[in-house]
Design an enzyme around this catalytic site. Structure first.
Site, short mmCIF file in Angstrom:
data_model
loop_
_atom_site.label_atom_id
_atom_site.label_comp_id
_atom_site.label_asym_id
_atom_site.label_seq_id
_atom_site.Cartn_x
_atom_site.Cartn_y
_atom_site.Cartn_z
N ASP A 1 0.83 -1.20 0.00
CA ASP A 1 0.00 0.00 0.00
C ASP A 1 0.86 1.26 0.00
O ASP A 1 1.91 1.32 0.64
CB ASP A 1 -0.90 -0.02 1.24
CG ASP A 1 -1.91 1.09 1.25
OD1 ASP A 1 -2.73 1.15 0.32
OD2 ASP A 1 -1.89 1.90 2.19
N GLU B 1 1.70 -0.38 -4.90
CA GLU B 1 0.62 0.53 -5.27
C GLU B 1 1.25 1.87 -5.65
O GLU B 1 1.59 2.69 -4.80
CB GLU B 1 -0.37 0.74 -4.12
CG GLU B 1 -1.55 1.61 -4.55
CD GLU B 1 -2.27 2.27 -3.38
OE1 GLU B 1 -3.36 2.82 -3.63
OE2 GLU B 1 -1.75 2.27 -2.26
N ASP C 1 -10.54 1.55 -4.23
CA ASP C 1 -10.26 2.98 -4.18
C ASP C 1 -10.96 3.77 -5.29
O ASP C 1 -10.88 5.00 -5.29
CB ASP C 1 -8.75 3.24 -4.30
CG ASP C 1 -8.00 2.93 -3.03
OD1 ASP C 1 -8.56 3.17 -1.94
OD2 ASP C 1 -6.87 2.44 -3.10
#
Length: 573
Positions: A333, A362, A429
């Protein structure tokens, strides 16, 4: 010839080894320039001045502004020196580190030639064999399925089919519907039948939120999800199904309720964890906020990943889930906010335990700086998602523009990095793609075909297969609609057939070529003697197209015509 547009750089996405004995060289030129040929003059470094081999670069693809040419140089001795000879309407030029020259003086090329001094195996970007061409399925565990019907459900405060939670509502993250790890395990047969190879779970560690990105204990499994036994059983079951499991790891920040941060809050500079975070002053203040945090909120303080002790701690976290549970990989992340220095150490240490562990970052933008043999295998390919939004949703791109954009993305990276990109239309997201299309399943299926046949690893977000709606988070995190009528629809059946295209070697593993013709998008995948061509008509026009090849899959194509919003997949040989 436009000299300003001509570009090459060694040891980059324009010059990279594809094996221990092969070097791919790539050059960029102005689109439709007057160049008639580009030849690479090359040899093993210490033979270069005596003798040069000649390899002609072949046209590879185009984007909006540039044409790209490529060639593969192969030598038993993995040391390469080279320059380019360019034929154009102005005559002949040579191109080296000096730039353009009219006459090549080989005696000066010992320094001015491009070089790859030696191909070291440790520096070679290789495709991960465990994950090559895999279909991923992202699960938000709290919303996928509740499998443990005997657990304490007192924390559940919202019906499974609830909708209408608003973006950035303070209460949105403490809404619980009851999904758990046993629920994921109960659906493994379903996922296998869908064509999924790898399950990717968003965080599962103890946290006060439903999304769990605010971690309180990196070495624990949240009791809401069933704790350690539920996770152990899930991993075992996943591996028995010959599938992989990837965990979401959050190393950029912790919860403000993590013991380290609580200690800092209590003791200030006297805490042994004070330098684990980034504070101004001697003690923690939330009003005004005096520490760095994720997105500027107080509840996820940012870790100092340049700190050696922080690095050692987080590397132990990564090792823990490899050694104890034998997970297959990590999605990392907010990876672009974490230090390169940490990621280099992280991958090096974890590869010692499992050489085929997958490490996906990410990163939402151009990610070349992270895609080395010593950092990430690939990243979440959000630029691919943006291209699909602009072609299938907003129509800012026409067919030519879409093909150009995808080619531009391919040219950003090395070949094996492209093969390890995690491509997506949806994630936790983003607003769901079908939602942005106002529920238009016909166009969604065109975009989904593009996802499946594009080079790399396609990722489905739970519910894509039944066309679940959902706007910005948390609306895109609704409970999985297991009672949906879509499971029996023709569109769902077609969705599964599109996923099944990944069983073809060319689509799973092959090279790729993308172009536009007659307002149609053509995506070719080639592997050994197999060539699969997918053609997409993303318009409201009927397009004549004579096909004499073997049809693998068709949607609204008949009588040698593409109907509006249609596709065709054929095998050329």
């Amino acid at each position: 010839m436009n000299k300003e547009a001509f570009y090459h750089h060694y040891e980059s996405n324009y010059s990279f080894p594809i094996s221990l004995h092969q070097l791919k060289v790539r050059v960029r030129t102005q689109k439709n320039d007057s160049i008639t040929s580009i030849t690479c003059l090359w040899n093993v470094s210490y033979f270069f001045q005596k003798e040069r081999k000649e390899t002609v670069l072949q046209y590879r693809c185009s984007d909006d502004l540039f044409d790209y040419y490529e060639a593969v140089l192969e030598s038993k001795i993995a040391e390469f020196a080279y320059v380019f000879r360019i034929e154009c309407d102005e005559g002949t030029y040579f191109y080296s580190e000096e730039g353009f020259i009219k006459a090549l003086d080989i005696s000066e090329c010992e320094i001015s030639s491009f070089r790859l001094a030696y191909v070291n195996k440790a520096d070679l970007i290789e495709e991960n064999p465990r994950f090559a061409g895999n279909v991923f399925y992202q699960i938000f565990p709290e919303r996928f399925n509740m499998g443990d019907l005997n657990k304490d459900t007192s924390y559940i405060n919202t019906p499974w089919d609830a909708q209408g939670l608003k973006y950035r509502s303070p209460s949105a993250f403490i809404v619980f519907m009851g999904g758990d790890l046993k629920g994921v395990e109960a659906k493994l047969d379903y996922l296998s039948d869908l064509g999924v190879n790898t399950i990717y779970l968003t965080p599962i560690h103890p946290s006060i939120s439903n999304h769990k990105y605010d971690i309180m204990d990196y070495f624990g499994i949240d009791a809401m999800f069933g704790g350690e036994k539920a996770f152990h059983d899930l991993v075992q079951a996943v591996h028995q199904k010959k599938m992989n499991i990837v965990l979401d790891m959050v190393f950029n920040h912790t919860s403000k309720l993590h013991p380290f941060f609580l200690d800092v809050k209590e003791k200030g500079k006297d805490s042994p964890y004070f330098e684990f975070y980034m504070l101004e002053g001697d003690r923690v203040s939330e009003s005004p906020l005096n520490y760095l945090s994720f997105h500027g909120g107080s509840y996820m303080p940012k870790l100092n990943t340049s700190n050696q002790k922080v690095q050692e701690y987080l590397i132990e976290v990564g090792k823990y889930y490899l050694n104890k549970y034998h997970v297959d990989g990590y999605r990392l992340d907010v990876a672009n906010e974490v230090s390169h220095d940490f990621w280099i150490s992280f991958k090096k240490e974890l590869k010692k335990i499992d050489p085929n562990i997958l490490i996906i970052g990410e990163v939402w933008h151009d990610s070349l700086s992270y895609l080395h043999a010593f950092e990430f295998d690939g990243v979440m390919n959000y630029p691919f998602l943006v291209a699909c939004q602009q072609f299938f949703v907003s129509h800012r791109l026409n067919a030519e523009g879409f093909a150009n954009r995808l080619n531009n993305l391919l040219m950003r990276y090395t070949d094996n990095s492209n093969k390890m990109m995690l491509n997506l239309l949806d994630s936790h997201d983003m607003p769901r793609f079908i939602h942005m299309l106002d529920g238009n399943k016909r166009i969604f299926l065109l975009a989904f075909l593009a996802l499946i046949v594009y080079q790399g690893m396609p990722m489905l977000y739970y519910g894509d297969e039944i066309f679940m709606m959902g706007g910005r988070d948390p609306d895109n995190r609704r409970g999985m609609e297991w009672n949906s009528k879509e499971f029996s629809s023709q569109e769902h059946l077609l969705f599964k057939k599109i996923v099944a295209l990944r069983n073809l070697d060319a689509i799973r593993l092959g090279d790729i070529r993308i172009y536009e013709k007659d307002s149609l998008v053509f995506i070719e995948r080639i592997y050994k003697n197999q060539k699969i061509l997918s053609i997409i008509n993303n318009s409201d026009k009927v397009v004549d197209f004579k096909n004499e090849k073997k049809i693998i899959l068709a949607f609204n194509y008949a009588n040698q015509q593409f109907q509006p919003y249609s596709f065709l997949v054929v095998q050329e040989h």
